[in-house]
Design an enzyme around this catalytic site. Structure first.
Site, PDB file in Angstrom:
ATOM      1  N   CYS A 192       0.833  -1.204   0.000  1.00  0.00           N
ATOM      2  CA  CYS A 192       0.000   0.000   0.000  1.00  0.00           C
ATOM      3  C   CYS A 192       0.871   1.259   0.000  1.00  0.00           C
ATOM      4  CB  CYS A 192      -0.939   0.006   1.197  1.00  0.00           C
ATOM      5  SG  CYS A 192      -2.156  -1.327   1.158  1.00  0.00           S
ATOM      6  N   THR A 193       1.962   1.226   0.738  1.00  0.00           N
ATOM      7  CA  THR A 193       2.868   2.373   0.793  1.00  0.00           C
ATOM      8  C   THR A 193       3.538   2.597  -0.561  1.00  0.00           C
ATOM      9  OG1 THR A 193       3.196   2.118   3.172  1.00  0.00           O
ATOM     10  CG2 THR A 193       4.898   3.325   1.959  1.00  0.00           C
TER      11      THR A 193
END
Length: 153
Positions: free
Chosen positions: A46-47
Site C-alpha cells: 500500500c505504501t
C-alpha cells in the site's frame, strides 16, 4: 465481485485524513472521480502504491479526475501515514461503519476485514466507467490507471 462499467457509483460521504468530509455527490456533474481502495495504511504494498499515485497526480488532473485513496483505517492513521510518506493525496477513511463504502463497491473482503486493492473510475455523471483490482499481495500497475482513465473519453 467489484462493480463494473455501467453501474451507478454508490454515493459515499467519508472524512479525509484531516477530518474534512468528501461526498461523491459534491463532484457530480463537474468532475470525474477515481476511487482507489487499499487494504491498510503503512503496509508495504500500500505504501508503494501510495507513493506511485502521489507521483502520478498530474496524470489524474490532466484527465479531469479527482483521486481519492480509501482504506478502513481511521483518519488519524491515514494522516500519520500521509505525513510520514510526504504525500498530498486525499486519503479517505472508511473506518465506520467498518468498510461500508468498500462493501457498496464490492471491494470488501469479509473474511479478512479490509478493502481489497480495487479501483473505480467514475464519470462526472456518477456512472462507473472502468474498474479493476489486483490479486492479493500484488500492487496495481500505474498503467492500469492510465488505461482506465481513457474510459472517461
Amino acid at each position: 465481485m467489484i462493480l463494473g462499467p455501467g453501474a451507478p457509483a454508490p454515493e459515499f460521504a467519508l472524512p479525509d485524513q484531516h477530518g474534512a468530509p468528501h461526498r461523491l455527490a459534491a463532484l457530480s456533474g463537474s468532475r470525474a472521480v477515481v476511487l482507489a481502495f487499499v487494504p491498510f495504511a503503512f503496509s508495504r504494498i500500500c505504501t508503494l502504491e501510495l507513493a506511485e499515485l502521489d507521483g502520478a497526480a498530474p496524470m489524474f488532473d490532466a484527465a479531469g479526475a479527482e483521486l481519492f485513496v480509501a482504506s478502513v483505517d481511521s483518519k488519524h492513521a491515514l494522516r500519520a501515514w500521509a505525513e510520514e510518506q510526504g504525500v498530498r493525496l486525499t486519503l479517505l477513511s472508511d473506518f465506520w461503519p467498518h468498510g461500508a463504502v468498500a462493501r457498496a463497491y464490492g471491494a470488501f473482503d469479509e473474511g479478512a476485514g479490509f478493502a481489497r486493492r480495487a479501483a473505480f473510475v467514475i464519470g462526472a455523471d456518477g456512472v462507473i466507467r472502468s474498474s479493476f483490482e489486483a490479486a492479493p499481495g500484488e500492487a496495481r500497475p500505474l498503467a492500469a490507471y492510465r488505461e482506465a482513465l481513457t474510459a472517461l473519453g
